[in-house]
Design an enzyme around this catalytic site. Sequence first.
Site, PDB file in Angstrom:
ATOM      1  N   PHE A 136       0.846  -1.192   0.000  1.00 17.22           N
ATOM      2  CA  PHE A 136       0.000   0.000   0.000  1.00 17.22           C
ATOM      3  C   PHE A 136       0.882   1.242   0.000  1.00 17.22           C
ATOM      4  CE2 PHE A 136      -3.416  -2.449   2.550  1.00 17.22           C
ATOM      5  CZ  PHE A 136      -3.857  -3.040   1.394  1.00 17.22           C
ATOM      6  N   CYS A 138       3.582   2.118  -2.650  1.00 17.39           N
ATOM      7  CA  CYS A 138       4.240   2.686  -3.829  1.00 17.39           C
ATOM      8  C   CYS A 138       3.650   4.049  -4.181  1.00 17.39           C
ATOM      9  CB  CYS A 138       4.095   1.726  -5.006  1.00 17.39           C
ATOM     10  SG  CYS A 138       4.986   2.310  -6.451  1.00 17.39           S
ATOM     11  N   THR A 204       8.559   4.168   0.245  1.00 15.46           N
ATOM     12  CA  THR A 204       9.346   5.354  -0.113  1.00 15.46           C
ATOM     13  C   THR A 204       8.532   6.638  -0.008  1.00 15.46           C
ATOM     14  OG1 THR A 204       8.796   5.001  -2.415  1.00 15.46           O
ATOM     15  CG2 THR A 204      10.877   4.078  -1.632  1.00 15.46           C
ATOM     16  N   CYS A 384      22.512  23.095  23.345  1.00 15.52           N
ATOM     17  CA  CYS A 384      21.663  22.723  22.203  1.00 15.52           C
ATOM     18  C   CYS A 384      22.213  21.568  21.368  1.00 15.52           C
ATOM     19  CB  CYS A 384      21.427  23.935  21.320  1.00 15.52           C
ATOM     20  SG  CYS A 384      22.865  24.421  20.349  1.00 15.52           S
ATOM     21  N   CYS A 387      27.035  22.296  18.212  1.00 11.68           N
ATOM     22  CA  CYS A 387      28.485  22.152  18.042  1.00 11.68           C
ATOM     23  C   CYS A 387      28.877  20.683  17.900  1.00 11.68           C
ATOM     24  CB  CYS A 387      29.226  22.803  19.203  1.00 11.68           C
ATOM     25  SG  CYS A 387      28.654  22.260  20.825  1.00 11.68           S
TER      26      CYS A 387
HETATM   27  S1  SF4 Z   1      28.237  25.678  22.876  1.00 11.04           S
HETATM   28 FE1  SF4 Z   1      27.299  24.061  21.646  1.00 11.04          FE
HETATM   29  S2  SF4 Z   1      25.629  23.353  22.919  1.00 11.04           S
HETATM   30 FE2  SF4 Z   1      26.265  25.310  23.786  1.00 11.04          FE
HETATM   31  S3  SF4 Z   1      24.898  26.813  22.830  1.00 11.04           S
HETATM   32 FE3  SF4 Z   1      26.734  26.704  21.559  1.00 11.04          FE
HETATM   33  S4  SF4 Z   1      26.308  25.207  19.970  1.00 11.04           S
HETATM   34 FE4  SF4 Z   1      24.754  24.953  21.560  1.00 11.04          FE
END
Ligand code: SF4
Lengths: 435, 450
Positions: A136, A138, A204, A384, A387
């Site tokens: 069901f 494709c 897909t 966050c 990095c």
């Molecule tokens: S150091 Fe890294 S984890 Fe901290 S705010 Fe900057 S990018 Fe985000």
Amino acid sequence: MADIRSNFVGIKSPNPFWLASAPPTDKAYNVERAFKAGWGGVVWKTLGENPPVVNVNGPRYGAIWGADRRLLGFNNIELITDRDLYVNLREIKQVKKTWPDRALVVSLMVPCQEEAWKTILPLVEETEADGIELNFGCPHGMSERGMGSAVGQVPEYVEMVVRWCKQNTRMPVITKLTPNITDIRKPARAAHAGGTDAVSLINTINSITGVDLDNFAPQPAIDGKGTHGGYCGPAVKPIALNMVAEIARDPETRGLPISGIGGVTTWRDAAEFLALGAGNVQVCTAAMTYGFKIVQEMIEGLKNWMDAKGHASLDDVIGRAVPNVTDWQYLNLNYVTKARIDQDLCIKCGRCHIACEDTSHQAITSQVNGERRFEVIEEECVGCNLCVNVCPVEGCIEMVPLAAGSLDKRTGKVVSGDYANWTTHPNNPMKVAAE
Amino acid sequence: MGDRQHQDGIVAGRLSAEDYARNFADLHPPLDAHEARVEADRCYFCYDAPCMHACPTSIDIPMFIRQIATGDPLGSAKTIFDQNILGGMCARVCPTETLCEEACVREEAEGKPVQIGRLQRYATDAAMAAGRQFYERAAPTGRRVAVVGAGPAGLACAHRLAMHGHAVTIYEAREKPGGLNEYGIAAYKTPGGFAQAEVDYVTAIGGITIENGKALGRELSLTGLAHDFDAVFLAMGLSGVNALKAQGEEAGGVENAVDYIAHLRQASDLSALPIGRRVVVIGGGMTAIDIAVQARLLGAEEVTICYRRGKEHMNASLWEQDLAASKGVVIRHWLQPRRIVAEGGRVKAIELEYTALSEGRLTGTGETLTLKADQVFKAIGQTFEPAALNGSGETVALEGGRIRVDAEGRTSMPKVWAGGDCVAGGDDLTVSAVAQGRDAAESIHRALMG
Ligand code: SF4
Ligand SMILES: Cc1cc2nc3c(=O)[nH]c(=O)nc-3n(C[C@H](O)[C@H](O)[C@H](O)COP(=O)(O)OP(=O)(O)OC[C@H]3O[C@@H](n4cnc5c(N)ncnc54)[C@H](O)[C@@H]3O)c2cc1C
Ligand SMILES: Cc1cc2nc3c(=O)[nH]c(=O)nc-3n(C[C@H](O)[C@H](O)[C@H](O)COP(=O)(O)O)c2cc1C
Ligand code: SF4
Ligand code: SF4
């Protein structure tokens, strides 16, 4: 040694690695090579009614690549098998006979009429295949003819066709879902209601892989024109993992066996699908990219990891991550992390700095005392993980949780050891009243 | 192999035609499109990239590599030429192992830097093959500038001045422009007439006239130029050679390496170029390596570099030393020449004395070694010849035997700038000469328009 024998809805295979219904499983020749290489099972390339469909005679695949032209995403505008139904059925019967220990499931797609299904099911049963998978999914070509994702996108149709099949065959029925839908739980619930033995996903994703800028033709292009094709390969794994997890944790479908598909390329990918609730995995793009031999890496890698972690059988792994999938609102807002750079591993490329400086929180130095040096400024870091994601050296930047009782230099607050989420947060206008 | 392979003395045609062709082919063959894409993909697009700081012309390396990776080699070439109009030659001759590639973070990461030099060649070759010119002259300013010497410094200065709309005349003592690009750089680094092709590419901007066969101190005087032009840029390189200070140095077969190389670079038929069977090179820099390697490539059986200090003191980079070793050159350290042993006026051997450092000073130990030699090359450094500057009236101040300049390339004499090997404090590299020529042009432009 870990035991990776698999029993998926009663279909046994020596390992949980199946080839998904696709070109690698279109002929006895390919399937026998796959079994020789060690694949635990296959889902035969989707069969349809005679006369067989025709494929385009120009390019049917497109792709996107990463560094060193590593294939990251793959797309196709191929249809179901373009070989005669009876030739396929004969080959299926012969292969199953030669390879009784391997799983052999037959994928099917016929028009959305009960008669069509009633006609084809006994023909498949006669091959002594282990089960059927209802395509069901494709998203191109077949859907324009009212099949494939045209069915998969309408939960009522899904339920109806599954029911017809369950009523007309003793074989286990696996319902393959399309991801080209807003909420994957709806067709999964419908398949469940129709009595399916399992769902498999994802098929897909609608896609155009690129545009030829010399003649402005979407890729892959047939005589200057293109159409959306189905996207798969490593790039779709995150989408597939989420959809598997959604079904695994949905109260209505919890416990429904899932065959995980979408970007499985290594043993690690497979283990992740298993952890999120898949009972086995199916592979297409990785095999089409590297050939069948990769299954050896998958088998050994999975076993080695299970041995290292003390998991004796697949059941020790399947679904283990499902309880850890939750809604955003239940995430612990008192969990505070800070990036930390291992100066011995750092090669001083500066990518973490410029990413954080230009697009995040200005929390990484580029110089310390006049020297090129990248250090996290804890007062600014929001934890966050950007990095970490842009650093070319694995393990060089780590997100370190702050211990309860320590000071978060950014907020000036002491980190609490208590769990607290959005539902009780003061900024939430709909917060649950404090007790 | 030619039949004169093992003949004593200095003879031509030691090798077969194929040997010459193979030996003097490109040392680093160009990357093809696939190789360039694979290599370009290795670049991390570093922030404030270390490689860029290590480039004397500060080419935006991450940007030009990204442009290769995204299939825009011409855009890449422009990024290079913006900073270094001789980026094509620099791609071939820069000792990248001590410049950009030494600084590349992938050198630190895995001991394998991105091949910046070869990528630079890929992009600049693409632009030159396409005949693509990126710069137009600004409206004519009516100002005229004389440049003395058509080497890298002179050409870079002339191009930048032309861009700004000034009219430039380059006076070049030799028959051909290019400086050491044409007469000095090892043949295998820049085969195929690249130096002249590059001169044509650079001067195609217009507004640049090259007058060959005109030398300062011969046809021209500095006072005259300063009088006739709004500004003068001196880029004469180094035309003197240090003496060996060994007894019998005037014997036949004792030659200046740079003169021999100039000869080699101009030879239309390498098999006509005589080379010794046993060659001794005195020196420890790039020139010593180049003459030694090229002597081997011309068929010399034994080539020995004798350097008066240790391996770590050599000016030639480790990479260059390894290159020499790979071509069968023997490098011996702590040996200084004492006497040329001649027979019938021709060198037969060289007597060297072992040296040692005692209290920081290099002294002979008294112990000697005699090496058989039918040819000895002096590669112990070039010197600036100030005689050309000495016209009447004002003279240009020197420092350590070369022209003294300030940070912008201004000499002590009004209206006169200088750059490249002829100025004090440089590092005698093509790329540094380009940087100085370019920067002096900007300074001249500011002075003329200010
Ligand atoms: S150091 Fe890294 S984890 Fe901290 S705010 Fe900057 S990018 Fe985000
Ligand atoms: C054998 C050798 C190999 C080298 N290999 C390398 C290498 O691999 N990589 C690298 O980076 N560097 C190398 N160098 C150094 C590099 O060639 C020089 O640093 C660079 O050429 C300096 O440029 P320039 O313009 O200052 O001088 P030059 O290139 O020397 O050009 C000076 C020009 O001025 C002309 N001239 C001289 N006197 C007069 C006058 N009185 N009037 C008019 N014109 C005059 C000369 O004929 C010449 O054309 C090498 C040098 C030598 C000698
Ligand atoms: C970290 C992050 C946050 C985003 N937040 C939003 C958002 O708040 N609103 C929105 O419309 N799109 C948001 N997007 C989606 C982007 O605008 C964009 O549509 C998406 O990233 C696809 O573009 P790209 O992959 O080419 O960068 C976000 C994307 C990222 C990566
Ligand atoms: S991205 Fe990684 S390797 Fe590069 S500077 Fe930052 S921490 Fe170092
Ligand atoms: S240092 Fe190396 S990786 Fe970084 S930008 Fe330069 S060439 Fe690329």
